[in-house]
Design a protein around this motif. Structure first.
Motif, PDB file in Angstrom:
ATOM      1  N   UNK A  32       5.240   3.458  -7.900  1.00  0.00           N
ATOM      2  CA  UNK A  32       4.115   4.257  -8.092  1.00  0.00           C
ATOM      3  C   UNK A  32       3.863   5.350  -6.862  1.00  0.00           C
ATOM      4  N   UNK A  33       3.989   4.936  -5.772  1.00  0.00           N
ATOM      5  CA  UNK A  33       3.351   6.019  -4.721  1.00  0.00           C
ATOM      6  C   UNK A  33       4.513   7.181  -4.629  1.00  0.00           C
ATOM      7  N   UNK A  34       5.833   6.755  -4.966  1.00  0.00           N
ATOM      8  CA  UNK A  34       6.828   7.978  -5.200  1.00  0.00           C
ATOM      9  C   UNK A  34       6.594   8.656  -6.466  1.00  0.00           C
ATOM     10  N   UNK A  35       6.201   8.052  -7.476  1.00  0.00           N
ATOM     11  CA  UNK A  35       5.976   9.027  -8.774  1.00  0.00           C
ATOM     12  C   UNK A  35       4.758   9.832  -8.555  1.00  0.00           C
ATOM     13  N   UNK A  36       3.585   9.151  -7.545  1.00  0.00           N
ATOM     14  CA  UNK A  36       2.607  10.022  -7.353  1.00  0.00           C
ATOM     15  C   UNK A  36       2.919  11.358  -6.608  1.00  0.00           C
ATOM     16  N   UNK A  37       3.660  11.073  -5.493  1.00  0.00           N
ATOM     17  CA  UNK A  37       4.141  12.110  -4.740  1.00  0.00           C
ATOM     18  C   UNK A  37       4.969  13.276  -5.553  1.00  0.00           C
ATOM     19  N   UNK A  38       5.733  12.747  -6.532  1.00  0.00           N
ATOM     20  CA  UNK A  38       6.539  13.679  -7.454  1.00  0.00           C
ATOM     21  C   UNK A  38       5.527  14.330  -8.329  1.00  0.00           C
ATOM     22  N   UNK A  39       4.689  13.709  -8.968  1.00  0.00           N
ATOM     23  CA  UNK A  39       3.654  14.364  -9.553  1.00  0.00           C
ATOM     24  C   UNK A  39       2.862  15.546  -8.839  1.00  0.00           C
ATOM     25  N   UNK A  40       2.632  15.417  -7.541  1.00  0.00           N
ATOM     26  CA  UNK A  40       1.991  16.421  -6.751  1.00  0.00           C
ATOM     27  C   UNK A  40       3.271  17.624  -6.581  1.00  0.00           C
TER      28      UNK A  40
END
Length: 384
Positions: A32-40
């Motif tokens: 989820x942290x990686x997906x959050x960075x990707x969304x940013x």
């Protein structure tokens, strides 16, 4: 060469840099942290192309991005996803490669390139003075793990749209996907009774033997004539070598071409009965994605073929596939849906995942033409 294609080719270097940035970031669905960075990063790149920031819709920690352009009724939805399947580091310390016109890296084909193609295609229309009022771009964060947190968002955003364009990777040779099977997932938990395998096995109820009976029953549920596959995938039973297994488990993948077959298999799966006296079955799961029938895509594909011909683009091919996408959801609520409009290449989810970079401008131009065509035919643009 059309003027639109020439302009897409003129933005090639910019587009490659944005694809590189997203591929290097890496965005496995389960991190989820990686997906959050990707969304940013997707939001940042998207704002540069579209001139506005997306709404960030977080569900269970998963960030979905929505650009609703204009205030008018929704006409067109463009679908993409920014989650990928590769755990971080799977491709080594440097996941990006661009050599001899071929892009390689985790998620480049499925479907990072498709996101950037969509953004550039929409940008080209904006630069042409085309109002995108009524167009929605939705980039979700959980397509690779079943879209459980995004399905309702997809369906609500697509409701009432004239067309859904899905930027999933193409089929071989760039084929668009005009039919996808529906999917169902099941888990069968089997309860038996443990006993010593040497001293008194007759006092046990062997969950592993029950598993074998259920495997044979499940194997009979498919129908090759109708294209229905019902496949046991993950199996487990037992704890130690000298104990009658008290527990067992089967996971099942089902693919169907019709809603009727999906309902039939669901009924038959939940109707399974234990064979061994005293054994218990607990059956969980059901349909995940409805089928995307050819009837939902044929008219859009025919129109795409005409637009491509008129613009001097290469002729388009179409195909049916067993894999599902978020396009299944839009088709499932009655929205005409054309899928596989993303990158041309191959190796989705495999270690040879790659994109043919020289095909990107034409795919970008095709999407722009399709969006504009839907707006024109709906009367939201002046005929030009």
């Amino acid at each position: 060469m059309t003027e639109l294609l020439a302009r897409a080719e003129g933005r090639f270097d910019e587009l490659i840099k944005d694809i590189e940035a997203l591929v290097r970031l890496e965005s496995p669905s389960d991190d989820l942290e990686a997906v959050g960075r990707s969304a940013d990063l997707v939001a940042e790149i998207g704002e540069r192309y579209l001139g506005s920031a997306p709404e960030r819709v977080e569900v269970d920690g998963r960030p979905h991005l929505v650009w609703r352009l204009g205030d008018g009724p929704r006409r067109v939805i463009v679908l993409a996803h920014h989650d990928t399947v590769w755990p971080i580091g799977s491709w080594g310390p440097d996941p990006w490669s661009f050599t001899d016109g071929v892009i390689r890296g985790p998620g480049c084909f499925d479907m990072i390139t498709g996101i950037v193609q969509a953004l550039l295609g929409m940008r080209l229309l904006i630069e042409d003075g085309v109002s995108l009022d009524g167009v929605t771009l939705l980039v979700t964060a959980d397509e690779e793990v079943g879209s459980k947190t995004s399905r309702s968002l997809i369906e609500s955003e697509a409701a009432g749209c004239r067309a859904a364009f899905v930027l999933e990777a193409s089929g071989p040779g760039g084929a668009l996907k005009i039919e996808r099977k529906g999917t169902s997932d099941y888990q069968i938990n089997i309860n038996g009774r443990a006993a010593h395998a040497g001293l008194e096995p007759e006092k046990g109820i062997n969950a592993g033997v029950e598993l074998a009976h259920q495997l044979l029953a499940i194997n009979e549920l498919g129908d090759s004539d109708l294209g229905t596959t019902v496949t046991p995938t993950v199996l487990s039973a037992g704890t130690t070598t000298n104990t009658v297994p008290a527990k067992a488990m089967i996971k099942v993948d089902c693919r169907v071409r019709s809603a009727a077959e999906q309902q039939r298999v669901d009924h038959d799966m939940h109707a399974l009965q234990a064979v061994l006296p005293g054994a218990e079955l607990i059956i969980e799961g059901g349909p995940n994605r409805p089928p995307l029938p050819a009837s939902a895509a044929t008219a859009l594909f025919d129109r795409a073929q005409q637009l491509a011909t008129d613009a001097g683009l290469d002729p388009l091919q179409s195909m049916a596939v067993g894999g599902a996408s978020d396009g299944n959801f839009t088709a499932g609520i009655g929205v005409p849906t054309l899928d596989g409009l993303g990158a041309v290449g191959g190796g989705a989810h495999a270690d040879d995942e790659h994109v043919e970079a020289d095909k990107i401008p034409a795919r970008t131009a095709l999407l722009a033409l399709l969006i504009k065509d839907q707006l024109v035919s709906r009367g939201t643009l002046d005929q030009q």
